[in-house]
Design an enzyme around this catalytic site. Structure first.
Site, short mmCIF file in Angstrom:
data_model
loop_
_atom_site.label_atom_id
_atom_site.label_comp_id
_atom_site.label_asym_id
_atom_site.label_seq_id
_atom_site.Cartn_x
_atom_site.Cartn_y
_atom_site.Cartn_z
N LEU A 30 -28.71 -45.12 -40.61
CA LEU A 30 -29.89 -44.45 -40.47
C LEU A 30 -30.69 -45.16 -39.16
O LEU A 30 -30.51 -46.47 -38.89
CB LEU A 30 -30.86 -44.61 -41.61
CG LEU A 30 -30.36 -44.20 -42.78
CD1 LEU A 30 -31.36 -43.93 -43.98
CD2 LEU A 30 -29.88 -42.39 -42.58
N ALA A 32 -33.85 -44.16 -36.08
CA ALA A 32 -35.20 -43.50 -36.13
C ALA A 32 -35.25 -41.88 -35.84
O ALA A 32 -35.99 -41.29 -36.65
CB ALA A 32 -36.07 -43.94 -34.82
N HIS A 34 -32.99 -40.12 -37.82
CA HIS A 34 -33.07 -39.61 -39.50
C HIS A 34 -34.40 -39.65 -39.72
O HIS A 34 -34.71 -38.89 -40.55
CB HIS A 34 -31.87 -40.83 -40.09
CG HIS A 34 -30.69 -40.49 -39.69
ND1 HIS A 34 -29.87 -41.47 -39.12
CD2 HIS A 34 -29.72 -39.43 -39.85
CE1 HIS A 34 -28.65 -41.19 -39.04
NE2 HIS A 34 -28.39 -40.03 -39.39
N ASP A 147 -27.25 -32.05 -32.70
CA ASP A 147 -26.24 -31.78 -33.41
C ASP A 147 -26.31 -30.17 -33.04
O ASP A 147 -26.33 -29.36 -34.24
CB ASP A 147 -25.57 -31.98 -34.60
CG ASP A 147 -25.36 -33.53 -34.57
OD1 ASP A 147 -24.54 -33.97 -33.60
OD2 ASP A 147 -25.87 -34.40 -35.29
N MET A 181 -30.57 -40.72 -29.78
CA MET A 181 -30.17 -41.81 -30.83
C MET A 181 -29.19 -41.21 -31.48
O MET A 181 -29.15 -40.29 -32.04
CB MET A 181 -31.51 -41.73 -31.69
CG MET A 181 -32.55 -42.77 -31.02
SD MET A 181 -33.86 -43.35 -32.37
CE MET A 181 -35.09 -43.89 -30.95
O1 PAF Z 1 -25.13 -34.52 -39.32
C1 PAF Z 1 -24.50 -35.23 -40.25
O2 PAF Z 1 -24.88 -36.32 -40.33
C2 PAF Z 1 -23.53 -34.72 -41.01
O3 PAF Z 1 -22.74 -33.74 -40.26
C3 PAF Z 1 -24.04 -34.00 -42.28
C4 PAF Z 1 -24.86 -32.79 -41.93
C5 PAF Z 1 -24.84 -35.17 -42.93
C6 PAF Z 1 -22.89 -33.55 -43.10
O4 PAF Z 1 -21.78 -34.53 -43.47
#
Ligand code: PAF
Length: 299
Positions: A30, A32, A34, A147, A181
Site C-alpha cells: 500500500l 498513499a 491506496h 488504471d 504513485m
Molecule cells: O488495481 C489493482 O490493484 C488490482 O488490479 C485489483 C483491482 C485489486 C484486482 O486484483
C-alpha cells in the site's frame, strides 16, 4: 479492525456491517494512492471493507507475480490507521482452488493498449473483481484513475453482469515531480526514478497544448512521443490519445473529453499513466463523470 481469511468468516463479518459499505480492493504494498481510496470510502460510507490479494491470474508469464512487493504486516497497520473496519486477505488456494475453471472476458474495451500488451490481464482482473464483488457485496467500490482502462473494464463487467453497486474513480496521487504513485515504483533505481518523471512531463505538456487550443490528437501524440523519447532510459510501449469510453485512438478533432494514455519500460519496470483532457477533469470525480455518462448511455 477485523481481519478474515476464509469465505465463511468474510460472509459472517460482512453480515455484521450495517449501512452503506465501501470496498477498496488491493494487491497490498500500500502507498498513499491506496490510502486515498480508503479515505474517500471512509468519508462516504458507514463501513469500509478492504481486500489484500495478489491475484495470480492477472499476471502473464514472465511478469512480476513472484517479485511483486509484499508487506502484509505493514499493509494491515496502514489499514488500521486509516480506520478500515474489515480486511479480507484470502490465500491463493481459496480464490482459485484445484479444479477452478471459470473466468470473465470483457470483450471490446480490453482489445487494445494494456489488453494487447498483457494478454489475459483483464480476464484475470475482471474475474477476481467479480469474485470480490460477490463475496463482499459492497454498495460502492473505489478504484484509482491511474488504471483507467482497468476501471472501464470493471465498469463494463459490473454493468453487464448486473452487480448492484456504484463504482467511484479516485484521482491519481503523484509524487512531487509528478510520477504517479504505484507499488511498482520501488523497482526503480535512482537514475530510473529520475527518468520516470518524464511521463508526467509528457502528459502535462500535451495537456497545456490542449488548454491553449491545440486539439488535434496527432499534435498531442507527437508532444507525448517527443518528451518520452528525450529520455534515454525510456522504452515507449504506447503513447496515444484515445476516447475514454472505448480506448480507441482518436484521429480527428474531438469535442468530448480525451484521454492521454502512456505505457513505458524503464529498465525492468513497466509504468503506465494517463490524463483526461480538459485537465480540470482530473480533479476528483473526473473519470467517474466521464465513464459514468458512457455507461449510462450504453446500458
Ligand atoms: O488495481 C489493482 O490493484 C488490482 O488490479 C485489483 C483491482 C485489486 C484486482 O486484483
Amino acid at each position: 479492525m477485523q481481519q478474515v481469511e476464509t469465505i465463511d468468516e468474510l460472509r459472517e463479518a460482512r453480515r455484521q456491517l450495517t449501512g452503506r459499505v465501501g470496498l477498496v480492493a488491493t494487491m497490498g504494498a500500500l502507498h498513499a494512492g491506496h490510502l486515498s481510496l480508503v479515505e474517500q470510502a471512509r468519508a462516504e460510507n458507514d463501513a469500509v471493507l478492504a481486500t489484500i490479494f495478489i491475484n495470480p491470474t492477472q499476471f502473464g508469464p514472465g511478469e512480476d507475480f513472484d517479485s511483486y512487493p509484499r508487506d502484509l504486516q505493514g499493509d494491515l497497520e496502514k489499514f488500521r490507521q486509516a480506520d478500515v473496519d474489515l480486511v479480507f486477505m484470502p490465500a491463493r488456494a481459496l480464490m482459485y482452488p484445484p479444479g477452478y475453471q471459470s473466468y470473465i472476458t470483457v470483450e471490446e474495451v480490453t482489445q487494445r493498449l494494456e489488453g494487447e500488451r498483457r494478454p489475459g490481464h483483464f480476464r484475470g482482473v475482471a474475474t477476481i473483481v467479480a469474485k470480490l464483488f460477490n463475496l463482499a457485496c459492497p454498495d460502492v467500490a473505489y478504484f484509482g484513475q491511474k488504471d483507467a482502462q482497468q476501471v472501464a473494464v470493471i465498469r463494463r463487467m459490473a454493468a453487464d453482469l448486473n452487480f448492484p453497486l456504484e463504482i467511484v474513480v479516485c484521482p491519481t496521487l503523484r509524487e512531487l515531480d509528478g510520477l504517479a504513485m504505484s507499488s511498482r515504483n520501488v523497482y526503480l533505481n535512482d537514475h530510473e526514478r529520475a527518468a520516470a518523471a518524464c511521463l508526467f512531463r509528457a502528459l502535462r505538456a500535451a495537456g497545456d497544448q490542449y488548454e491553449q487550443g491545440r486539439r488535434d490528437p496527432a499534435v498531442l501524440q507527437e508532444t507525448l512521443l517527443d518528451i518520452l523519447s528525450s529520455e534515454a532510459l525510456v522504452e515507449i510501449e504506447y503513447a496515444e490519445v484515445v476516447d475514454p469510453r472505448t480506448f480507441q485512438p482518436l484521429q480527428a478533432l474531438y469535442d468530448n473529453p480525451l484521454l492521454l494514455v502512456l505505457a513505458v519500460r524503464i529498465g525492468r519496470t513497466r509504468l503506465i499513466d494517463n490524463a483526461l483532457l480538459p485537465w480540470s477533469l482530473n480533479a476528483r470525480d473526473g473519470l467517474t463523470a466521464t465513464l459514468g455518462e458512457i455507461s449510462a448511455n450504453s446500458l
